[in-house]
Write a protein that holds these residues in place. Structure first.
Motif, PDB file in Angstrom:
ATOM      1  N   LYS A  34       0.824  -1.245   0.097  1.00  0.00           N
ATOM      2  CA  LYS A  34      -0.009  -0.099   0.212  1.00  0.00           C
ATOM      3  C   LYS A  34       1.058   1.261   0.075  1.00  0.00           C
ATOM      4  O   LYS A  34       1.300   1.404   1.084  1.00  0.00           O
ATOM      5  CB  LYS A  34      -0.814   0.059   1.270  1.00  0.00           C
ATOM      6  CG  LYS A  34      -2.289  -0.461   1.066  1.00  0.00           C
ATOM      7  CD  LYS A  34      -3.033  -0.087   2.137  1.00  0.00           C
ATOM      8  CE  LYS A  34      -4.671  -0.020   1.890  1.00  0.00           C
ATOM      9  NZ  LYS A  34      -5.443   0.159   3.270  1.00  0.00           N
ATOM     10  N   LYS A  44      -0.740  -9.617  14.786  1.00  0.00           N
ATOM     11  CA  LYS A  44      -2.216  -9.532  15.541  1.00  0.00           C
ATOM     12  C   LYS A  44      -2.073 -10.660  16.409  1.00  0.00           C
ATOM     13  O   LYS A  44      -2.811 -10.550  17.399  1.00  0.00           O
ATOM     14  CB  LYS A  44      -2.866  -9.954  14.027  1.00  0.00           C
ATOM     15  CG  LYS A  44      -3.300  -8.809  13.288  1.00  0.00           C
ATOM     16  CD  LYS A  44      -4.366  -9.113  12.038  1.00  0.00           C
ATOM     17  CE  LYS A  44      -4.499  -7.842  11.188  1.00  0.00           C
ATOM     18  NZ  LYS A  44      -3.490  -7.858  10.343  1.00  0.00           N
ATOM     19  N   ASP A  49     -14.311  -7.281   3.170  1.00  0.00           N
ATOM     20  CA  ASP A  49     -13.319  -7.161   1.955  1.00  0.00           C
ATOM     21  C   ASP A  49     -11.994  -8.331   2.477  1.00  0.00           C
ATOM     22  O   ASP A  49     -11.218  -8.756   1.711  1.00  0.00           O
ATOM     23  CB  ASP A  49     -12.770  -6.046   1.701  1.00  0.00           C
ATOM     24  CG  ASP A  49     -12.577  -4.953   2.900  1.00  0.00           C
ATOM     25  OD1 ASP A  49     -13.054  -5.130   3.817  1.00  0.00           O
ATOM     26  OD2 ASP A  49     -11.411  -4.290   2.782  1.00  0.00           O
ATOM     27  N   TRP A  50     -11.906  -8.478   3.598  1.00  0.00           N
ATOM     28  CA  TRP A  50     -11.176  -9.438   4.130  1.00  0.00           C
ATOM     29  C   TRP A  50     -11.577 -10.774   4.401  1.00  0.00           C
ATOM     30  O   TRP A  50     -10.970 -11.568   5.031  1.00  0.00           O
ATOM     31  CB  TRP A  50     -10.365  -8.960   5.347  1.00  0.00           C
ATOM     32  CG  TRP A  50      -9.636  -7.737   5.192  1.00  0.00           C
ATOM     33  CD1 TRP A  50      -9.917  -6.528   5.269  1.00  0.00           C
ATOM     34  CD2 TRP A  50      -8.021  -7.657   4.719  1.00  0.00           C
ATOM     35  NE1 TRP A  50      -8.995  -5.603   5.075  1.00  0.00           N
ATOM     36  CE2 TRP A  50      -7.801  -6.193   4.364  1.00  0.00           C
ATOM     37  CE3 TRP A  50      -7.150  -8.795   4.533  1.00  0.00           C
ATOM     38  CZ2 TRP A  50      -6.590  -5.813   4.062  1.00  0.00           C
ATOM     39  CZ3 TRP A  50      -5.991  -8.095   4.018  1.00  0.00           C
ATOM     40  CH2 TRP A  50      -5.496  -6.958   3.959  1.00  0.00           C
ATOM     41  N   ILE A  86     -17.897   3.756  -0.815  1.00  0.00           N
ATOM     42  CA  ILE A  86     -16.945   4.666  -0.284  1.00  0.00           C
ATOM     43  C   ILE A  86     -15.486   4.271   0.126  1.00  0.00           C
ATOM     44  O   ILE A  86     -15.567   2.833   0.641  1.00  0.00           O
ATOM     45  CB  ILE A  86     -17.404   5.586   0.908  1.00  0.00           C
ATOM     46  CG1 ILE A  86     -16.536   6.583   1.209  1.00  0.00           C
ATOM     47  CG2 ILE A  86     -17.733   4.717   1.966  1.00  0.00           C
ATOM     48  CD1 ILE A  86     -16.893   7.915   2.088  1.00  0.00           C
TER      49      ILE A  86
END
Ligand code: C2G
Length: 445
Positions: free
Chosen positions: A46, A78, A95-96, A118
């Motif tokens: 990213k 995590k 989305d994951w 959005i």
């Protein structure tokens, strides 16, 4: 008490993020939010995140939903967070879905429906992309064109090459090819100059006069008076000229500079850098003003010298073996710099092969960057006591060009000049080139 955790970049915080955080909070009594660090975002590909970690944390904090905010720095963190913070529920957007099922071993995993319509990507691309005209010397700038695709907020408007008619196949994503530089400027918002060094001054000047920002493949000029004139013109018009030395934008390299400033090897006494590339290029018959080895490789070798030791050297000695004296095409050039209390030596060339490494020697230890150091993702800090040695790894995608383009887009957008290469460093490089062409401090072998 039910403890919930969620993670994200939260760049340009929007309604989608807010809704996710509210629902996450509602699942328990205590919410921890992990905000990704710039390094981690880069490492996971990213590269277009606009806001700094501090800005993003501040935005999440201002929502008053998080009971605790932590930084997410590395892959695998995590599991550690969930165990350390005694988390009951891990929450993430749909989305994951599936991607974090491995965490079920440690806590409950909930995928919440993503808010449609959005995203940070949409918000970022709301600003019209900068249409970048590209100029090139003899060869097509294939790498630059390819790398530009990874940069949000940038589109290639067209290409200017000397013999446009001879280009058989238009590279993908390039709307037009011309040999008329003015036409390129007419049809672009900004320009990326990667033509021969002798053309940079004229091309930059024309672009600045038209109020266009410039990304220029280093060097910006080959004479200091031209360089000063261009910088003055740019600043009087509130425009930027970004010196495109891709190494300066590579994370491993920039981190190395910061570590040196923090004194990790004590006082720096010597910088030795080598950049060579043995190619079958016909430099013997090359036209005057085209890329010679000093411009192509010497500048990369000089960069760490000026960035680490500064630009106020006492003296220098340029030793060159020319392949063609008349056109200033050097096969091998070595430059020694003398500083008060330090020395530097750079080696560059196209008619020579050597180990392309960077070694920085200090009073407490040294830094070793293995070949090819100018596009490295790794370096080592070494000490007399080897058990103290440290290795540093960073992500590098596409040898740095995409990062210099991104820095350019960000500078243009924020109207703040990127400080990756200080003006004094760019000028010191131009001064060495000027002296080389004028035969000052030059010894031929
Ligand atoms: N989100 C959402 N609706 C949107 C946009 C984002 O529900 N329209 C959610 C995402 O699903 C995510 C959170 O908001 O749960 C943060 O999104 P991003 O900032 O895009 O972060 P992301 O890249 O998803 O980071 O390791 C996993 C990452 O930390 C998650």
């Amino acid at each position: 008490m039910i403890k919930v955790i969620t993670y994200g970049s939260f760049d340009m915080l929007h309604e989608g993020h807010v809704r996710l955080l509210k629902r996450a909070k509602a699942l328990g009594d205590h919410l921890t939010v992990g905000v990704t660090t710039d390094d981690f975002d880069r490492a996971r590909g990213k590269i277009n995140v606009r806001q700094s970690l501090m800005e993003r944390i501040e935005a999440v904090r201002n929502l008053d939903l998080a009971d605790e905010i932590i930084a997410e720095e590395y892959e695998g963190q995590k599991i550690d967070d969930i165990q350390r913070l005694d988390i009951d529920i891990f929450v993430i957007g749909s989305d994951w879905t599936g991607r974090f099922d491995y965490l079920r071993e440690y806590c409950q995993v909930v995928y919440l429906p993503r808010t449609e319509g959005i995203s940070s990507t949409d918000l970022r691309s709301n600003d019209a992309p900068i249409s970048l005209g590209v100029t090139s010397g003899t060869a097509l700038p294939v790498k630059a064109l390819e790398q530009s695709r990874y940069v949000n907020g940038l589109s290639i408007s067209g290409l200017c090459v000397p013999d446009a008619g001879a280009v058989k196949e238009k590279p993908e994503g390039v709307p037009f090819i011309t040999d008329d530089y003015r036409e390129l400027l007419d049809r672009s918002d900004a320009v990326y100059i990667s033509s021969d060094p002798s053309r940079h001054y004229e091309e930059i000047k024309l672009a600045l006069e038209r109020g266009m920002n410039v990304l220029c493949r280093t060097p910006i000029a080959i004479r200091t008076r031209d360089f000063d004139e261009l910088e003055e013109l740019a600043s009087s018009k509130g425009l930027v000229i970004v010196d495109a030395i891709k190494t300066a934008y590579c994370q491993a390299y920039t981190r190395l500079l910061l570590l040196l400033k923090s004194g990790i090897i004590g006082e720096v006494l010597s910088v030795d850098s080598t950049c060579t590339s043995l190619r079958d290029q016909d430099i013997e018959d090359a036209d005057p003003g085209t890329w010679n080895s000093l411009c192509l490789w010497g500048i990369f070798a000089m960069l760490p010298v000026f960035q680490i030791l500064g630009t106020d050297y006492v003296s220098k000695r340029i030793i060159t073996r020319f392949v063609n004296r008349k056109t200033f095409h050097d096969g091998f050039t070595k430059i020694d710099f003398l500083y008060p209390g330090a020395v530097a030596s750079v080696k560059s060339g196209q008619n020579v092969k050597s180990e392309g490494e960077l070694v920085i020697s200090g009073t407490r230890g040294y830094v070793y960057v293995p070949a090819p150091w100018w596009k490295t993702d790794y370096f080592e800090v070494r000490y007399e006591d080897q058990t103290k040695n440290r290795r540093f790894f960073y992500q590098l995608e596409g040898d740095g060009i995409r990062y210099e383009m991104l820095a350019f887009v960000n500078s243009v957008r924020s109207k703040r000049h990127t400080k990756a290469v200080d003006e004094s460093v760019s000028r010191a490089i131009v001064k060495v080139l000027e002296d080389f062409y004028a035969g000052v401090d030059l010894t031929e072998i």
